[in-house]
Design a protein around this motif. Structure first.
Motif, short mmCIF file in Angstrom:
data_model
loop_
_atom_site.label_atom_id
_atom_site.label_comp_id
_atom_site.label_asym_id
_atom_site.label_seq_id
_atom_site.Cartn_x
_atom_site.Cartn_y
_atom_site.Cartn_z
N PRO A 1 0.84 -1.21 0.00
CA PRO A 1 0.00 0.00 0.00
C PRO A 1 0.87 1.25 0.00
CG PRO A 1 0.09 -0.96 2.19
CD PRO A 1 0.78 -1.94 1.27
N GLY A 2 0.29 2.36 -0.41
CA GLY A 2 1.05 3.60 -0.41
C GLY A 2 0.41 4.65 -1.27
N ASN A 3 1.18 5.68 -1.56
CA ASN A 3 0.68 6.81 -2.33
C ASN A 3 1.78 7.23 -3.31
OD1 ASN A 3 -0.54 9.10 -3.28
ND2 ASN A 3 -0.27 10.30 -1.41
N LEU A 4 1.43 7.26 -4.59
CA LEU A 4 2.40 7.63 -5.62
C LEU A 4 2.53 9.14 -5.80
CD1 LEU A 4 1.74 4.91 -8.33
CD2 LEU A 4 3.53 4.95 -6.60
N GLY A 5 1.67 9.90 -5.10
CA GLY A 5 1.78 11.35 -5.14
C GLY A 5 1.43 11.95 -6.48
N LEU A 6 2.03 13.09 -6.79
CA LEU A 6 1.74 13.81 -8.03
C LEU A 6 2.35 13.10 -9.24
CD1 LEU A 6 2.55 17.42 -6.74
CD2 LEU A 6 0.27 16.46 -7.12
N PRO A 7 1.77 13.31 -10.42
CA PRO A 7 2.39 12.74 -11.63
C PRO A 7 3.84 13.22 -11.79
CG PRO A 7 0.19 13.59 -12.11
CD PRO A 7 0.52 14.04 -10.72
N PHE A 8 4.70 12.30 -12.20
CA PHE A 8 6.12 12.56 -12.45
C PHE A 8 6.90 12.92 -11.17
CE2 PHE A 8 3.85 13.89 -16.35
CZ PHE A 8 4.29 12.87 -17.18
N ILE A 9 6.39 13.87 -10.40
CA ILE A 9 7.11 14.34 -9.20
C ILE A 9 6.98 13.35 -8.06
CG2 ILE A 9 7.25 16.17 -7.45
CD1 ILE A 9 6.24 18.11 -9.57
N GLY A 10 5.79 12.71 -7.97
CA GLY A 10 5.55 11.78 -6.88
C GLY A 10 5.59 12.48 -5.53
N GLU A 11 6.35 11.90 -4.59
CA GLU A 11 6.50 12.48 -3.25
C GLU A 11 7.93 12.97 -3.02
OE1 GLU A 11 3.31 10.52 -0.36
OE2 GLU A 11 4.90 9.09 -0.86
N THR A 12 8.63 13.24 -4.11
CA THR A 12 10.04 13.65 -4.01
C THR A 12 10.20 14.94 -3.21
OG1 THR A 12 10.48 12.62 -6.15
CG2 THR A 12 12.11 14.17 -5.33
N LEU A 13 9.35 15.92 -3.47
CA LEU A 13 9.47 17.21 -2.79
C LEU A 13 9.24 17.06 -1.29
CD1 LEU A 13 7.71 19.59 -5.33
CD2 LEU A 13 10.14 19.07 -5.10
N GLN A 14 8.28 16.21 -0.90
CA GLN A 14 8.03 15.99 0.53
C GLN A 14 9.24 15.31 1.18
OE1 GLN A 14 5.84 15.39 -2.01
NE2 GLN A 14 3.81 14.86 -1.18
N LEU A 15 9.84 14.36 0.46
CA LEU A 15 11.02 13.66 0.98
C LEU A 15 12.18 14.62 1.17
CD1 LEU A 15 12.48 10.91 1.61
CD2 LEU A 15 13.18 10.92 -0.78
N ILE A 16 12.49 15.42 0.15
CA ILE A 16 13.61 16.35 0.23
C ILE A 16 13.37 17.38 1.32
CG2 ILE A 16 14.83 18.18 -1.01
CD1 ILE A 16 14.49 16.53 -3.56
N SER A 17 12.15 17.90 1.40
CA SER A 17 11.82 18.89 2.42
C SER A 17 12.04 18.32 3.82
CB SER A 17 10.37 19.34 2.25
OG SER A 17 10.00 20.24 3.27
N ALA A 18 11.62 17.08 4.04
CA ALA A 18 11.80 16.45 5.35
C ALA A 18 13.27 16.27 5.68
CB ALA A 18 11.08 15.10 5.38
N TYR A 19 14.06 15.81 4.70
CA TYR A 19 15.46 15.50 4.98
C TYR A 19 16.36 16.74 5.01
CZ TYR A 19 15.08 10.49 5.32
OH TYR A 19 14.79 9.23 5.78
N LYS A 20 15.84 17.86 4.57
CA LYS A 20 16.59 19.11 4.74
C LYS A 20 16.36 19.71 6.12
CE LYS A 20 17.30 20.78 0.03
NZ LYS A 20 17.02 21.87 -0.94
N SER A 21 15.45 19.13 6.89
CA SER A 21 15.16 19.61 8.24
C SER A 21 15.98 18.82 9.25
CB SER A 21 13.67 19.45 8.55
OG SER A 21 13.36 18.09 8.78
N GLU A 22 15.87 19.23 10.51
CA GLU A 22 16.59 18.54 11.58
C GLU A 22 15.86 17.27 12.01
OE1 GLU A 22 19.09 19.97 15.54
OE2 GLU A 22 17.36 21.11 14.87
N ASN A 23 14.63 17.10 11.55
CA ASN A 23 13.82 15.96 11.98
C ASN A 23 13.06 15.38 10.79
OD1 ASN A 23 12.41 14.09 13.52
ND2 ASN A 23 10.78 15.54 13.99
N PRO A 24 13.70 14.49 10.02
CA PRO A 24 13.03 13.93 8.85
C PRO A 24 12.09 12.78 9.18
CG PRO A 24 15.25 13.07 8.99
CD PRO A 24 15.11 14.06 10.12
N GLU A 25 12.06 12.36 10.45
CA GLU A 25 11.30 11.16 10.82
C GLU A 25 9.82 11.19 10.44
OE1 GLU A 25 14.46 9.72 11.19
OE2 GLU A 25 14.43 11.47 12.48
N PRO A 26 9.13 12.34 10.54
CA PRO A 26 7.70 12.32 10.19
C PRO A 26 7.41 11.79 8.79
CG PRO A 26 8.19 14.32 11.39
CD PRO A 26 9.51 13.64 11.14
#
Length: 476
Positions: A34-59
């Motif tokens: 199960p899961g979510n493929l997110g937006l076309p082409f972009i998927g969930e890449t922006l959410q991943l990068i945004s999380a890992y640029k923070s001090e707490n990517p765990e969420p």
């Protein structure tokens, strides 16, 4: 001719639509995680990068694990990806390297490392080169040959520290000099420092768009990679001449030149370039974060100082560490383990499925990316008590692990287990010994961790250092 083009367009369009319908129908037949493929082409890449640029990517991980379970589907970096936060699945992926899964990395990383790098090798060639690398970084080689240089070069670097120091920068100098020495027998000099500066530019391009026209960082990285390759090629050619004349050195380059495989200059350069990256980037980050975590945990810092002061008290001021000294650092090994667990310098590994793979009741389709997340397991409270706190004492009796099995994998596993894992431990232990016995320090300013594109501190962890009187610790 125009009419011909108009006739072809509907046919091509129908073919493309038919292809995607067939693929979608096949996917529906498969039981995908199960899961979510997110937006076309972009998927969930922006959410991943945004999380890992923070001090707490765990969420990013926690939210999906809570919703879908420890194995879920996402879409990152342009491809559908099965993400595993499950230790059994991670172990399955690692153990089936070359059978069910093959290594797969972003084009930017592959291009910059070179097609002959150990990271990208496959099959029997990878086995041979992995074995060769491990043979130059095992306990007996470290004990008999490498330890003396590790001790000398670390002392030499620390002796120059004064006032305000950017710890991550200084640690990178140390690890680069150590790696160059081990691979090519070079002591620190103007040439090695010039090479290191180019390496910095190469590494900055690892997680960029692999198109020079769109990325200035990638353009700089490609140019720097060319300069590094040219510099290494000159060394390889010179050493090949010396080897043919009977002059041989007992280092990695010497072994590559003396072997029966008949490696070309290009193959050797790619291999050395990748090993330099591996030894330089990861170990220096571990050094920096070990100091950061110790500084933030005064009881642990006091205990490790006591351990190393006792070792130094049995030696003269300039007497180097020996293998027996390294083996008498039990709390230091706890600190090393806990730094590796909390920091997760290697957060996980990407692989690609070579066939449809059934696991845990799901099917991973052939050709899909998988990501085995070590970080998700190491920071899971189900596997480690109070998992997101730095607690080196948990390793004294393994009381910090709350579940059995192989849940601690900072160096990966299977056929691609990091060949330098023991060397990294020794380098960090020796570094901590000379740091705590020779210097005291306080943070110069607040700094925080970020995890993209690599694990690091934002400000390179500036500290103010003062020199300790080592002679007071030493035997007369």
């Amino acid at each position: 001719m125009a009419v011909f083009g108009y006739l072809w367009f509907p046919l091509v369009l129908c073919t493309v639509v038919f292809f995607f319908l067939i693929r979608a129908t096949r996917r529906r037949r498969l039981r995908l995680p199960p899961g979510n493929l997110g937006l076309p082409f972009i998927g969930e890449t922006l959410q991943l990068i945004s999380a890992y640029k923070s001090e707490n990517p765990e969420p990013f991980i926690d939210e999906r694990v809570n919703r879908f379970g420890p194995i879920f589907t996402t879409h990152v970096f342009g491809e559908p990806t099965v993400f595993s936060a499950d230790p059994e699945t991670n172990r399955f992926i690692l153990q089936n390297e070359g059978k069910l899964f093959e290594c797969s990395y972003p084009a930017s990383l592959s291009n910059l490392l070179g097609r002959h790098s150990l990271l990208l090798m496959k099959g029997n060639l990878h086995k041979r080169m992995h074995s060769l690398t491990m043979s130059f970084a095992n306990s007996s080689i470290i004990k008999d040959h490498l330890l003396v240089d590790i001790d000398r070069l670390i002392r030499l670097n620390l002796d120059s520290w004064t006032g305000r120091v950017l710890l991550m920068e200084e640690a990178k100098k140390i690890t680069f000099e150590l790696t160059v020495k081990q691979l090519m027998s070079f002591d620190p000099c103007e040439w090695t420092e010039s090479l290191r500066k180019e390496y910095v530019l190469v590494i900055e391009g690892f997680f960029t768009v692999a198109l020079p026209i769109f990325s200035a960082t990638y353009r700089r990285a490609i140019k720097a990679r060319t300069k590094v390759a040219e510099a290494l090629t000159l060394i390889v050619r010179q050493r090949r001449k010396e080897s043919e004349a009977g002059e041989r050195k007992k280092d990695m380059l010497g072994a590559l030149l003396a072997g029966d495989d008949g490696f070309s200059d290009e193959q050797i350069v790619d291999f050395l370039l990748a090993l330099l990256v591996a030894g330089y980037e990861t170990t220096s980050t571990i050094m920096t974060l070990a100091v950061k975590f110790l500084t933030e945990t005064p009881l642990a810092l006091a205990q490790i100082k006591e351990e190393h002061d006792q070792i130094r008290a049995k030696k003269s001021e300039m007497e180097p560490l020996e293998w027996t000294d390294y083996k008498s650092m039990p709390f230091s090994q706890c600190v090393v383990n806990e730094t590796l667990r909390v920091a997760n310098i290697i957060g996980g590994i990407f692989r690609r499925s070579m066939t449809d793979i059934n696991i845990k009741g799901y099917t991973i389709p052939k050709g899909w990316k998988v990501f085995a997340s070590f970080r998700a397991v190491h920071l899971d409270h189900d596997h480690f008590k109070d998992a997101r706190s730095f607690n080196p004492w948990r390793w004294q009796d393994n009381s910090g692990a709350t579940s059995p099995g192989n849940v601690f994998t900072p160096f990966g596993g299977g056929p691609r287990l990091c060949p330098g894992y023991e060397l990294a431990r020794v380098e960090l232990s020796v570094f901590l010994h000379h740091l705590v016995t020779r210097l005291s320090w306080v943070p110069a300013e607040e700094d925080k961790l970020v995890f993209f594109p690599t694990t690091r501190t934002q400000k390179r962890y500036p500290i103010n250092v003062q020199r300790r009187n080592v002679s007071k610790l030493c035997k007369d």
